[in-house]
Design a protein around this motif. Sequence first.
Motif, mmCIF file in Angstrom:
data_model
loop_
_atom_site.group_PDB
_atom_site.id
_atom_site.type_symbol
_atom_site.label_atom_id
_atom_site.label_comp_id
_atom_site.label_asym_id
_atom_site.label_seq_id
_atom_site.Cartn_x
_atom_site.Cartn_y
_atom_site.Cartn_z
ATOM 1 N N VAL A 60 -2.038 -4.641 -12.111
ATOM 2 C CA VAL A 60 -1.205 -4.709 -10.909
ATOM 3 C C VAL A 60 -0.197 -3.568 -10.897
ATOM 4 N N PHE A 61 0.366 -3.244 -12.051
ATOM 5 C CA PHE A 61 1.383 -2.203 -12.106
ATOM 6 C C PHE A 61 0.817 -0.840 -11.722
ATOM 7 N N VAL A 62 -0.371 -0.503 -12.238
ATOM 8 C CA VAL A 62 -0.979 0.798 -11.930
ATOM 9 C C VAL A 62 -1.171 0.953 -10.419
ATOM 10 N N LEU A 63 -1.732 -0.078 -9.792
ATOM 11 C CA LEU A 63 -1.984 -0.028 -8.348
ATOM 12 C C LEU A 63 -0.674 -0.027 -7.554
ATOM 13 N N ASN A 64 0.292 -0.769 -8.071
ATOM 14 C CA ASN A 64 1.606 -0.835 -7.430
ATOM 15 C C ASN A 64 2.271 0.536 -7.386
ATOM 16 N N SER A 65 2.136 1.275 -8.462
ATOM 17 C CA SER A 65 2.734 2.607 -8.551
ATOM 18 C C SER A 65 2.096 3.558 -7.548
ATOM 19 N N ILE A 66 0.778 3.474 -7.430
ATOM 20 C CA ILE A 66 0.065 4.326 -6.471
ATOM 21 C C ILE A 66 0.500 4.014 -5.045
ATOM 22 N N ALA A 67 0.641 2.717 -4.750
ATOM 23 C CA ALA A 67 0.984 2.285 -3.382
ATOM 24 C C ALA A 67 2.319 2.846 -2.924
ATOM 25 N N LEU A 68 3.280 2.913 -3.812
ATOM 26 C CA LEU A 68 4.614 3.393 -3.443
ATOM 27 C C LEU A 68 4.553 4.815 -2.897
ATOM 28 N N PHE A 69 3.665 5.635 -3.451
ATOM 29 C CA PHE A 69 3.544 7.013 -3.001
ATOM 30 C C PHE A 69 2.629 7.152 -1.783
ATOM 31 N N VAL A 70 1.558 6.361 -1.758
ATOM 32 C CA VAL A 70 0.508 6.541 -0.754
ATOM 33 C C VAL A 70 0.812 5.864 0.582
ATOM 34 N N PRO A 84 3.563 5.159 2.515
ATOM 35 C CA PRO A 84 4.314 5.847 3.571
ATOM 36 C C PRO A 84 3.514 6.972 4.231
ATOM 37 N N LEU A 85 2.704 7.678 3.446
ATOM 38 C CA LEU A 85 1.878 8.759 4.005
ATOM 39 C C LEU A 85 0.841 8.196 4.972
ATOM 40 N N ILE A 86 0.200 7.088 4.581
ATOM 41 C CA ILE A 86 -0.792 6.457 5.451
ATOM 42 C C ILE A 86 -0.132 5.921 6.716
ATOM 43 N N GLY A 87 1.045 5.320 6.550
ATOM 44 C CA GLY A 87 1.767 4.789 7.700
ATOM 45 C C GLY A 87 2.057 5.855 8.732
ATOM 46 N N HIS A 88 2.514 7.018 8.280
ATOM 47 C CA HIS A 88 2.804 8.110 9.208
ATOM 48 C C HIS A 88 1.512 8.655 9.825
ATOM 49 N N ALA A 89 0.440 8.707 9.028
ATOM 50 C CA ALA A 89 -0.841 9.219 9.532
ATOM 51 C C ALA A 89 -1.372 8.357 10.675
ATOM 52 N N PHE A 90 -1.156 7.042 10.585
ATOM 53 C CA PHE A 90 -1.628 6.126 11.626
ATOM 54 C C PHE A 90 -0.573 5.865 12.700
ATOM 55 N N GLY A 91 0.586 6.482 12.553
ATOM 56 C CA GLY A 91 1.638 6.318 13.547
ATOM 57 C C GLY A 91 2.174 4.902 13.634
ATOM 58 N N LEU A 92 2.275 4.211 12.490
ATOM 59 C CA LEU A 92 2.765 2.839 12.498
ATOM 60 C C LEU A 92 4.245 2.794 12.873
ATOM 61 N N SER A 93 4.606 1.795 13.647
ATOM 62 C CA SER A 93 6.021 1.592 13.959
ATOM 63 C C SER A 93 6.730 1.066 12.716
ATOM 64 N N GLN A 94 8.045 1.019 12.772
ATOM 65 C CA GLN A 94 8.817 0.502 11.644
ATOM 66 C C GLN A 94 8.411 -0.944 11.315
ATOM 67 N N SER A 95 8.282 -1.765 12.354
ATOM 68 C CA SER A 95 7.912 -3.168 12.147
ATOM 69 C C SER A 95 6.493 -3.297 11.607
#
Length: 312
Positions: free
Chosen positions: A140-150, A152-163
């Motif tokens: 879980v920790f390894v995947l958790n660490s990757i998620a923290l970096f990845v 926000p980048l995916i969110g901006h790529a898909f144009g997700l709103s804050q909510s």
Amino acid sequence: MSWQKAVFIFCILFCISPWGSPPIALALGLILAFTVGSPFPELSGKPTKYLLQASVVLLGFGMDLSAVVKAGKDGVVFTIITIFGTLILGYLVGKLLNVEDKTSSLISSGTAICGGSAIAAVAPAIDADTEEISVSLGTVFVLNSIALFVFPLIGHAFGLSQSQFGIWAAIAIHDTSSVVGAGQAYGAEAMAVATTVKLARALWIAPVALLFMFFYRSRQTETKAKISIPWFIFLFVGATAARTYAPPWVLPSIFDSLVNLAKAGMTVTLFLIGASLSRKTLKAVGVRPLLQGVILWVVISITALAAVLSFL
């Protein structure tokens, strides 16, 4: 003072400086862990856990109670569906990959609810041993660490709103620390929504732990277990109520100072989490448990992202 301790302290000071951020804090912790190692290994257990919980509570002083309730309502359907969907999928994937039964259950519960906290609660309920717990936490920790970096980048790529991003991060990222960190990196509103939905999700720790306990009791000898309840979540709600209904003479700057303290505490928490990782932990994980964790994480992330884009 040894030079390793001096470097450790310097890294913490840098993390809480204007140049620090949650992703940078985690990265510094990981770099320290794989180069000189942590000179304070005793900080990786309960101190980190308590710092995380205190930071989450203090974040409540920056939120409005009505917004917290709304965010909880918006994410409740996703929460229920994804929790039990992940548990069922985790059971099937674990059987397919021939992952040890209790390890599979721990990875599934950690992915379904809130990472290490869920694993810590479910482990005694199913009488898991130290190796099974270590493997699950490492995965879980390894995947958790990757998620923290990845994320926000995916969110901006898909144009997700804050909510949208806040709900997606709360569902698809394991630990509360990385959920808050990713939300903070995306925006203030995203952090508020992500924190609220994740804490609402964490309330399922006790019911799921009980479910696993009864499931394993029906298959083997009775297990005495103490079910952990995340009491700090109620303190978080109390903090939001204090901010919402504070009398006019209470200066808003007091609450703002508490929120800034919370953000600093969360950043330090991520540094400590990164510094606690070791090569021994990675070796203990193994290919099959890690593959199970990756499959669950990818499926839940894609499914939750599609749902957020379609319905919110």
